[in-house]
Design a protein around this motif. Structure first.
Motif, short mmCIF file in Angstrom:
data_model
loop_
_atom_site.label_atom_id
_atom_site.label_comp_id
_atom_site.label_asym_id
_atom_site.label_seq_id
_atom_site.Cartn_x
_atom_site.Cartn_y
_atom_site.Cartn_z
N TYR A 145 -4.60 3.78 -1.68
CA TYR A 145 -5.53 2.69 -1.90
C TYR A 145 -6.93 2.94 -1.31
O TYR A 145 -7.63 2.00 -0.97
CB TYR A 145 -4.97 1.38 -1.33
CG TYR A 145 -3.59 1.03 -1.87
CD1 TYR A 145 -3.46 0.27 -3.03
CD2 TYR A 145 -2.44 1.48 -1.22
CE1 TYR A 145 -2.20 -0.04 -3.52
CE2 TYR A 145 -1.18 1.19 -1.72
CZ TYR A 145 -1.06 0.42 -2.87
OH TYR A 145 0.19 0.13 -3.35
N LYS A 280 -5.11 -4.59 -0.21
CA LYS A 280 -5.14 -3.12 -0.21
C LYS A 280 -6.33 -2.61 -1.03
O LYS A 280 -6.24 -1.61 -1.73
CB LYS A 280 -3.83 -2.56 -0.75
CG LYS A 280 -2.63 -2.88 0.14
CD LYS A 280 -1.45 -1.98 -0.15
CE LYS A 280 -0.29 -2.23 0.79
NZ LYS A 280 0.41 -3.51 0.49
N TYR A 287 -6.31 0.18 -7.15
CA TYR A 287 -5.06 0.41 -7.89
C TYR A 287 -4.52 -0.93 -8.36
O TYR A 287 -4.58 -1.92 -7.62
CB TYR A 287 -4.01 1.06 -6.98
CG TYR A 287 -4.21 2.54 -6.74
CD1 TYR A 287 -3.71 3.48 -7.64
CD2 TYR A 287 -4.89 2.98 -5.62
CE1 TYR A 287 -3.89 4.84 -7.41
CE2 TYR A 287 -5.09 4.35 -5.40
CZ TYR A 287 -4.58 5.27 -6.30
OH TYR A 287 -4.76 6.61 -6.08
N ARG A 320 -5.61 3.44 -11.81
CA ARG A 320 -6.62 3.56 -10.76
C ARG A 320 -7.99 3.40 -11.39
O ARG A 320 -8.27 3.98 -12.43
CB ARG A 320 -6.52 4.92 -10.10
CG ARG A 320 -7.37 5.05 -8.85
CD ARG A 320 -7.37 6.48 -8.32
NE ARG A 320 -8.27 7.31 -9.11
CZ ARG A 320 -8.63 8.55 -8.77
NH1 ARG A 320 -8.15 9.09 -7.66
NH2 ARG A 320 -9.45 9.23 -9.52
#
Ligand SMILES: *Cc1c(COP(=O)(O)O)cnc(C)c1O
Length: 347
Positions: A145, A280, A287, A320
């Motif tokens: 992350y 995160k 992500y 991503r």
């Protein structure tokens, strides 16, 4: 229609100032140590990092390998994270080229390996065992992350390593993203590591290159290993010149990328069928997952590309997106609109 390319921050193009610097760079043969622009970049990098010397290499992958080859001999062992770029994404180069044995331990979702896990992975003396030589850290942690490792954690890994006679290498491809996210000086993050490599060609937007930094003797030996790998480049001042611009001008603007990543993540959280862990999202890497079984990851990538947004599928349900120079808040809004449409919602 402008394509919004969020596959990676490696897609960044050089600024006008970088292009001018290439045109005007003073050049020489760097294998003889005669390229003044490379020498300047290497000295500048070393000074910034608080290390004795720097070495321009052609990529982050080469930088990491050169450092492993300089720290380790054949049959020796490197402790590194199971989600590290060096383990996952560098062609197994340490074993393929160096005969060096990777010993992976778990990376937490914050990119850290537990100190206890590192400690128990360090080999004792036994005729059966490889000898541990090196511990590698990654900052920011790409697969985890984009998490930044703080200076206290890095210091504790270094303390353990040094107390056991081991070295520490930092894969700092995006170390300046960590600097900006944590609000610290880069020297604070790299003070105790024995070597590091950072990329000029990611968020800093230079076209090519990474720099290795470390003690003078280490860098002299690393230079030899760079040559062994075919990385002795001649008038590579044309690579170093935009690198100098990158280090002088492009660090503090990374905050913008982090802000855009946050904007993107918060938008994604609102889109039905997608899931994201907002706690995160730390730097410029986002992500998220697709929950619905309406679509495979590859189908989502294709449909988004048709709407002008490029992303990377990193798993069967996972994507991503990376923000970078050239991506503005308006591009994030267009991305969210495209995602909403593709997921069957209304703009
Ligand atoms: C991109 C990257 C590298 C390698 O850089 P290249 O220049 O693409 O070889 C190394 N480590 C991390 C964490 C990266 O993200």
């Amino acid at each position: 229609m402008k394509m919004i390319d969020l596959r990676s921050d490696t897609v960044t193009l050089p600024t006008e100032e970088m292009r001018d610097s290439i045109r005007n760079a003073e050049l020489g043969d760097d294998v003889f140590g005669d390229d003044p622009t490379i020498n300047k970049l290497q000295e500048f990098s070393a000074e910034l990092m608080g290390k004795e010397a720097g070495l321009l290499v052609s990529s982050g992958t080469m930088g990491n390998l050169v450092c492993v080859l300089t720290h380790c001999r054949r049959g020796e062992e490197v402790i590194l994270g199971d989600k590290s770029h060096m383990f996952l994404n560098e062609c197994g180069s340490m074993s393929a080229v160096g005969g060096v044995h990777p010993h992976t331990i778990a990376n937490g979702s914050d990119g850290k390996m537990r100190i206890e896990d590192i400690e128990s992975a360090i080999r004792g003396i036994n005729d059966h065992w490889p000898r541990t030589r090196l511990i590698c850290l990654e900052n920011t942690h790409n697969r985890c992350y984009g998490a930044p490792l703080d200076s206290d954690y890095i210091a504790s890994v270094c303390e353990l390593a040094h107390s056991r006679g081991l070295k520490v290498h930092l894969d700092g491809a995006r170390v300046f993203n960590a600097v900006v996210a944590l609000g610290v000086e880069v020297m604070d993050l790299v003070r105790h590591v024995d070597s590091l490599s950072f990329c000029l060609s990611k968020g800093l937007s230079a076209p090519v290159g990474s720099v290795v930094c470390g003690a003078r003797g280490f860098v002299a030996e690393a230079r030899r290993n760079r040559k062994l790998l075919g990385g002795g480049m001649r008038q590579a001042g044309i690579i170093a010149a935009p690198g100098i611009v990158a280090l002088s001008k492009m660090i503090s603007r990374l905050a913008e990328d982090h802000k855009n990543a946050r904007r993107l993540a918060e938008g994604i959280a609102q889109i039905p069928g997608l899931s994201i862990e907002l706690d995160k999202v730390w730097t410029n890497i986002v992500y998220f997952d697709i929950k619905t079984d309406k679509m495979t990851a590859d189908e989502l990538v294709t449909k988004l590309t048709e709407k002008g947004v490029m992303t990377l599928a990193t798993g069967t349900t996972r994507f991503r997106m990376v923000t970078h120079y050239g991506i503005g808040a308006d591009d994030i809004d267009r991305t969210l609109a495209a995602l909403t449409l593709v997921m069957g919602g209304k703009e």
